[in-house]
Design a protein around this motif. Structure first.
Motif, mmCIF file in Angstrom:
data_model
loop_
_atom_site.group_PDB
_atom_site.id
_atom_site.type_symbol
_atom_site.label_atom_id
_atom_site.label_comp_id
_atom_site.label_asym_id
_atom_site.label_seq_id
_atom_site.Cartn_x
_atom_site.Cartn_y
_atom_site.Cartn_z
ATOM 1 N N HIS A 15 0.837 -1.205 0.000
ATOM 2 C CA HIS A 15 0.000 0.000 0.000
ATOM 3 C C HIS A 15 0.876 1.260 0.000
ATOM 4 O O HIS A 15 0.657 2.178 -0.789
ATOM 5 N N LEU A 16 1.854 1.288 0.892
ATOM 6 C CA LEU A 16 2.686 2.487 1.033
ATOM 7 C C LEU A 16 3.623 2.685 -0.158
ATOM 8 O O LEU A 16 3.940 3.826 -0.508
ATOM 9 N N THR A 17 4.052 1.600 -0.780
ATOM 10 C CA THR A 17 4.942 1.758 -1.938
ATOM 11 C C THR A 17 4.165 2.038 -3.218
ATOM 12 O O THR A 17 4.681 2.698 -4.111
ATOM 13 N N SER A 18 2.945 1.576 -3.314
ATOM 14 C CA SER A 18 2.190 1.823 -4.543
ATOM 15 C C SER A 18 1.406 3.129 -4.491
ATOM 16 O O SER A 18 1.217 3.783 -5.510
ATOM 17 N N ARG A 19 0.958 3.541 -3.319
ATOM 18 C CA ARG A 19 0.137 4.748 -3.209
ATOM 19 C C ARG A 19 0.898 5.937 -2.638
ATOM 20 O O ARG A 19 0.525 7.077 -2.852
ATOM 21 N N GLY A 20 1.924 5.668 -1.839
ATOM 22 C CA GLY A 20 2.712 6.741 -1.236
ATOM 23 C C GLY A 20 3.005 6.428 0.218
ATOM 24 O O GLY A 20 2.130 5.959 0.946
ATOM 25 N N ILE A 21 4.212 6.703 0.641
ATOM 26 C CA ILE A 21 4.666 6.357 1.991
ATOM 27 C C ILE A 21 3.865 7.085 3.070
ATOM 28 O O ILE A 21 3.799 6.658 4.205
ATOM 29 N N ASP A 22 3.199 8.177 2.691
ATOM 30 C CA ASP A 22 2.421 8.963 3.652
ATOM 31 C C ASP A 22 0.940 8.578 3.669
ATOM 32 O O ASP A 22 0.143 9.255 4.312
ATOM 33 N N ARG A 23 0.552 7.504 3.027
ATOM 34 C CA ARG A 23 -0.869 7.174 2.861
ATOM 35 C C ARG A 23 -1.403 6.279 3.979
ATOM 36 O O ARG A 23 -2.280 5.448 3.769
ATOM 37 N N LEU A 24 -0.901 6.465 5.177
ATOM 38 C CA LEU A 24 -1.367 5.775 6.378
ATOM 39 C C LEU A 24 -1.247 6.789 7.505
ATOM 40 O O LEU A 24 -0.175 7.344 7.716
ATOM 41 N N ALA A 25 -2.362 7.065 8.193
ATOM 42 C CA ALA A 25 -2.321 8.162 9.157
ATOM 43 C C ALA A 25 -3.400 8.009 10.232
ATOM 44 O O ALA A 25 -4.240 7.120 10.166
ATOM 45 N N ARG A 26 -3.360 8.937 11.161
ATOM 46 C CA ARG A 26 -4.413 9.091 12.156
ATOM 47 C C ARG A 26 -5.349 10.204 11.694
ATOM 48 O O ARG A 26 -4.943 11.112 10.975
ATOM 49 N N CYS A 27 -6.575 10.124 12.125
ATOM 50 C CA CYS A 27 -7.585 11.114 11.773
ATOM 51 C C CYS A 27 -7.146 12.505 12.243
ATOM 52 O O CYS A 27 -6.597 12.661 13.338
ATOM 53 N N ALA A 28 -7.409 13.508 11.421
ATOM 54 C CA ALA A 28 -7.027 14.892 11.742
ATOM 55 C C ALA A 28 -8.033 15.585 12.666
ATOM 56 O O ALA A 28 -7.771 16.694 13.135
ATOM 57 N N ALA A 29 -9.166 14.959 12.944
ATOM 58 C CA ALA A 29 -10.154 15.562 13.846
ATOM 59 C C ALA A 29 -9.565 15.654 15.258
ATOM 60 O O ALA A 29 -8.890 14.733 15.722
#
Length: 172
Positions: free
Chosen positions: A120-134
């Motif tokens: 997922h991170l290599t195909s979509r981007g290393i930053d594409r896993l996160a915590r909600c910004a709310a």
């Protein structure tokens, strides 16, 4: 439904399990089945404990925002939970496994989650896993959007945050 064992589906399931920890082995199995995981082996309480421990380690990957640090944390999970890739046709169609066939239910899941996260991170981007910004939410999400700009775990959190911003501007 067929779950792609090493793409967005496993990382989304891992996020769901991290956000709402299963309390019983039965709940873990049921939620995996509902997500499309083919369950071809028994599960026991040790499997639940191993998956919960893995999720704690997986959250280190989520919470590490530096790309090199994130890669290092995920590489450690890959080393501990996956095996070299190999082709198999055990279920009638050819596909790749990153684990041995005789592993426990927990090892099946942790291999799927670690390799799925890496892909997922290599195909979509290393930053594409996160915590909600709310402000009032700490849920994890895998960004599977086309533009890669997802900041909130759900529409509910997106809307609540928009309302708060609007009220802050209106009443300021």
């Amino acid at each position: 439904m067929y779950i792609n064992p090493y793409g967005a589906d496993p990382v989304t399931l891992a996020a769901d399990l991290a956000n709402r920890r299963p309390r019983t082995t039965r709940e873990l199995v049921d939620r995996c089945r509902e997500s499309g995981v083919t369950i071809d082996r028994g599960a026991c309480d040790e499997d639940l404990e191993e998956v919960l421990t893995f999720l704690d380690d997986w959250l280190v990957v989520v919470d590490t925002t530096d790309p090199r640090g994130r890669a290092d944390a995920l590489n450690a999970l890959l080393a501990d939970h996956s095996a070299p890739p190999r082709l198999t046709d055990h279920d009638g169609h050819w596909h790749v496994h990153y684990r041995a066939d005789d592993v426990s239910f927990a090892r099946l899941l942790t291999a799927m989650f670690s390799v799925g996260t890496a892909l997922h991170l290599t195909s979509r981007g290393i930053d594409r896993l996160a915590r909600c910004a709310a402000d009032d939410c700490a849920n994890v999400f895998a960004d599977t959007t086309r533009n890669g700009r997802k900041r909130y775990c759900s529409t509910r959190c997106t809307n609540r945050s928009a309302v708060r911003r609007h009220r802050a501007r209106t009443w300021a």
